[in-house]
Design a protein around this motif. Structure first.
Motif, PDB file in Angstrom:
ATOM      1  N   THR A  49       0.856  -1.193   0.000  1.00 16.70           N
ATOM      2  CA  THR A  49       0.000   0.000   0.000  1.00 16.70           C
ATOM      3  C   THR A  49       0.888   1.237   0.000  1.00 16.70           C
ATOM      4  OG1 THR A  49      -1.787  -1.139   1.142  1.00 16.70           O
ATOM      5  CG2 THR A  49      -1.773   1.268   1.289  1.00 16.70           C
ATOM      6  N   ILE A  50       0.580   2.132  -0.923  1.00 17.33           N
ATOM      7  CA  ILE A  50       1.359   3.350  -1.111  1.00 17.33           C
ATOM      8  C   ILE A  50       0.390   4.527  -1.145  1.00 17.33           C
ATOM      9  CG2 ILE A  50       2.935   4.565  -2.671  1.00 17.33           C
ATOM     10  CD1 ILE A  50       3.822   1.733  -3.667  1.00 17.33           C
ATOM     11  N   GLN A  77      -1.234   8.133  -2.065  1.00 23.66           N
ATOM     12  CA  GLN A  77      -1.326   8.911  -3.287  1.00 23.66           C
ATOM     13  C   GLN A  77      -0.661  10.264  -3.053  1.00 23.66           C
ATOM     14  OE1 GLN A  77      -1.774   7.699  -5.948  1.00 23.66           O
ATOM     15  NE2 GLN A  77      -3.811   6.960  -6.397  1.00 23.66           N
ATOM     16  N   TRP A  92       1.842   8.944  -4.952  1.00 23.96           N
ATOM     17  CA  TRP A  92       2.964   8.090  -5.335  1.00 23.96           C
ATOM     18  C   TRP A  92       2.530   6.781  -5.974  1.00 23.96           C
ATOM     19  CZ3 TRP A  92       2.803  10.924  -0.760  1.00 23.96           C
ATOM     20  CH2 TRP A  92       3.628  12.058  -0.753  1.00 23.96           C
ATOM     21  N   ALA A  93       1.429   6.191  -5.540  1.00 27.19           N
ATOM     22  CA  ALA A  93       0.959   4.942  -6.171  1.00 27.19           C
ATOM     23  C   ALA A  93       0.639   5.171  -7.642  1.00 27.19           C
ATOM     24  CB  ALA A  93      -0.267   4.400  -5.430  1.00 27.19           C
ATOM     25  N   THR A  94      -0.027   6.282  -7.935  1.00 23.90           N
ATOM     26  CA  THR A  94      -0.363   6.572  -9.333  1.00 23.90           C
ATOM     27  C   THR A  94       0.884   6.904 -10.138  1.00 23.90           C
ATOM     28  OG1 THR A  94      -2.655   7.172  -8.905  1.00 23.90           O
ATOM     29  CG2 THR A  94      -1.627   8.176 -10.836  1.00 23.90           C
ATOM     30  N   GLU A 145      10.316   2.958  -5.107  1.00 26.60           N
ATOM     31  CA  GLU A 145       9.491   3.243  -3.932  1.00 26.60           C
ATOM     32  C   GLU A 145      10.442   3.297  -2.748  1.00 26.60           C
ATOM     33  OE1 GLU A 145       6.555   3.670  -0.954  1.00 26.60           O
ATOM     34  OE2 GLU A 145       6.817   4.371  -2.997  1.00 26.60           O
ATOM     35  N   ILE A 147       0.413  -2.897  -6.703  1.00 23.76           N
ATOM     36  CA  ILE A 147       0.553  -1.545  -6.173  1.00 23.76           C
ATOM     37  C   ILE A 147      -0.832  -1.070  -5.748  1.00 23.76           C
ATOM     38  CG2 ILE A 147       1.303   0.817  -6.653  1.00 23.76           C
ATOM     39  CD1 ILE A 147       3.573  -1.362  -6.727  1.00 23.76           C
ATOM     40  N   HIS A 148      -1.019  -0.945  -4.448  1.00 26.51           N
ATOM     41  CA  HIS A 148      -2.302  -0.552  -3.880  1.00 26.51           C
ATOM     42  C   HIS A 148      -2.247   0.921  -3.475  1.00 26.51           C
ATOM     43  CE1 HIS A 148      -5.095   0.007  -0.433  1.00 26.51           C
ATOM     44  NE2 HIS A 148      -5.906  -0.706  -1.199  1.00 26.51           N
ATOM     45  N   ALA A 149      -3.168   1.711  -3.992  1.00 26.78           N
ATOM     46  CA  ALA A 149      -3.266   3.122  -3.619  1.00 26.78           C
ATOM     47  C   ALA A 149      -4.054   3.212  -2.319  1.00 26.78           C
ATOM     48  CB  ALA A 149      -3.967   3.909  -4.721  1.00 26.78           C
TER      49      ALA A 149
END
Length: 150
Positions: free
Chosen positions: A5-6, A8, A10-12, A22, A36-38
């Motif tokens: 989980t990252i 936003q 950064w995930a996008t 990352e 990659i989970h937002a």
């Protein structure tokens, strides 16, 4: 499939192939496919950082239309580097057990992460943005995603 989980935006940025590393405070020995989970949180201040704002805008995104609480991409976690900074020389050195690489602090990648000495940069390759985000509940650290297997 493993997932991370990252926050936003950064995930996008990863899903759009704009962000290649990352950065984390901890290393991982895991290598392989990773979802990659937002996360649900969107850092709206970060979305206004010029390099981030420009990268998002190139793809039609703003802080107001970023997906949240969903898997947005699948990537390959290829390497985990320890960060070594030489800010006076303007160079970020990344070192693993098998490789070394570096980039200049003027590179957009520097604006997309936290490259303090002693942190870790996870190299992501072969990123595939999903056609539609898949809702999922995130977790801390690396976790198992039972969603669609791609």
């Amino acid at each position: 499939m493993k997932a991370i989980t990252i926050l936003q935006p950064w995930a996008t940025l990863i899903a759009l192939n704009e962000k290649k590393f990352e950065t984390r405070s901890w290393p991982t020995k895991y290598r392989g496919p990773i979802a990659i989970h937002a996360g649900k949180k969107i850092d709206k201040e970060a979305c206004e950082v010029p390099e981030i704002k420009a990268a998002l805008a190139r793809h039609g995104y703003t802080a107001d239309n970023l997906p949240a609480g969903a898997v947005v991409a699948i990537a390959g976690l290829k390497e985990c580097f320890k960060v070594r900074c030489d800010l006076l020389g303007g160079v970020i050195a990344l070192e693993s057990e098998t490789r070394k690489t570096h980039f200049n602090t003027l590179d957009k990648e520097y604006a997309f992460g936290w490259y303090g000495s002693g942190r870790y940069a996870w190299e992501l390759r072969d990123v595939k943005q999903l056609p539609e985000p898949i809702p999922a509940k995130g977790q801390q650290r690396i976790w198992n995603w039972e969603g669609v297997q791609l």
